[in-house]
Design an enzyme around this catalytic site. Structure first.
Site, mmCIF file in Angstrom:
data_model
loop_
_atom_site.group_PDB
_atom_site.id
_atom_site.type_symbol
_atom_site.label_atom_id
_atom_site.label_comp_id
_atom_site.label_asym_id
_atom_site.label_seq_id
_atom_site.Cartn_x
_atom_site.Cartn_y
_atom_site.Cartn_z
ATOM 1 N N LYS A 13 1.089 -1.335 0.482
ATOM 2 C CA LYS A 13 -0.167 0.015 -0.283
ATOM 3 C C LYS A 13 1.029 1.366 -0.249
ATOM 4 C CE LYS A 13 -1.794 -0.244 3.928
ATOM 5 N NZ LYS A 13 -1.270 -1.818 4.754
ATOM 6 N N ARG A 89 -8.354 0.503 10.244
ATOM 7 C CA ARG A 89 -7.755 -0.998 10.047
ATOM 8 C C ARG A 89 -9.318 -2.082 11.269
ATOM 9 N NH1 ARG A 89 -2.287 0.177 9.803
ATOM 10 N NH2 ARG A 89 -1.155 -1.482 9.304
ATOM 11 N N ARG A 128 12.760 -4.482 4.591
ATOM 12 C CA ARG A 128 12.376 -3.147 4.543
ATOM 13 C C ARG A 128 12.937 -2.792 5.325
ATOM 14 N NH1 ARG A 128 6.299 -2.203 4.779
ATOM 15 N NH2 ARG A 128 6.329 -1.712 7.499
ATOM 16 N N ARG A 161 12.795 0.002 10.170
ATOM 17 C CA ARG A 161 11.450 0.043 11.025
ATOM 18 C C ARG A 161 11.346 -0.918 12.509
ATOM 19 N NH1 ARG A 161 6.030 0.857 8.150
ATOM 20 N NH2 ARG A 161 4.995 -0.420 9.444
ATOM 21 N N ARG A 172 2.281 -8.388 14.600
ATOM 22 C CA ARG A 172 1.351 -7.212 13.357
ATOM 23 C C ARG A 172 0.281 -8.017 13.055
ATOM 24 N NH1 ARG A 172 5.749 -4.417 10.966
ATOM 25 N NH2 ARG A 172 4.661 -3.460 10.023
#
Ligand code: AMP
Length: 218
Positions: A13, A89, A128, A161, A172
């Site tokens: 996204k 969410r 990432r 992160r 998560r």
């Protein structure tokens, strides 16, 4: 015009949003990005949010809606092209957004749902890297920066992160399954969900998203 992006962490996204900002004149509202800015301010709110995000849990709905609504209110939703990424969410947040849009006499757009397999999610999250200045996303395997550890656009340092570290990813994904998947089902049952193959390249996902956005305009 408002587009709403839904999907698991690592579903593409954010990367697709950045493409649409760079190439197609969209503005990007990401509640995750806003919270990361709030954390930098080191206020009591920032400290509270930091703990929650790093643990992989969700921030409470009231705080999240306050920041999302404030960001939405800075924009002209009728005449500008806006992507809302990471909000709503859960079903409660979806209701808050829909009520607010109704008050403004605006339609709730059909959310675009980025579908990806668990393998791809894990590969993306573990590799990432994020630009500390502009938030652009890289991957150590599939989308390396030209200079190691530096953003191609502004040369700022890249970082991993805290919530992408393997120990937090599991929480998560569990939060996503428990809280966000029912929201995805809610939109699907209503016949409102637009499916995007989140495993395609970000150029392709941006093109697909744009073609659906064109349909919304007509
Ligand atoms: P993201 O960058 O979208 O993966 O968001 C990073 C983190 O910010 C999430 O794991 C949550 O802790 C928090 N967050 C972002 N959006 C929301 C939301 N809509 N509701 C609650 N927490 C959120």
């Amino acid at each position: 015009m408002l587009l709403v992006f839904l999907g698991a962490p690592g579903s593409g996204k954010g990367t697709t949003s950045k493409k649409m900002v760079d190439l197609h004149g969209y503005k990007h509202i990401s509640t995750g990005d806003i919270f990361r800015e709030v954390i930098k301010e080191n206020t009591p709110l920032g400290k509270r949010v930091k703990k929650i995000i790093e643990s992989g849990e969700l921030v409470d709905d009231k705080t999240t809606w306050e920041v999302a609504r404030h960001a939405l209110e800075q924009n002209d939703l009728e005449n500008e092209k806006i992507i809302l990424d990471g909000f709503p969410r859960n079903i409660e947040q979806a209701k808050m957004l829909e009520d607010w849009l109704l008050e403004k006499k605006l339609d709730m757009p059909k959310p675009q749902y980025f579908e990806v397999s668990l393998d791809v999610i894990l590969q993306r999250l573990s590799g990432r890297l994020i630009c500390s200045k502009c938030g652009r996303v890289y991957n150590v395997i599939s989308d390396k920066p030209k200079v190691k550890g530096k953003c191609d656009f502004d040369g700022a340092d890249l970082y991993q992160r805290e919530d992408d570290k393997i120990e937090n990813v599991e929480t998560r994904l569990k939060t996503y399954r428990d809280v966000t998947e029912p929201l995805v089902k809610f939109y699907a049952d209503r016949g409102d969900l637009i499916l995007i193959n989140g495993e395609a390249s970000s150029e392709t996902t941006a093109e697909i998203s744009l073609s659906f956005a064109e349909e919304l305009k007509n």
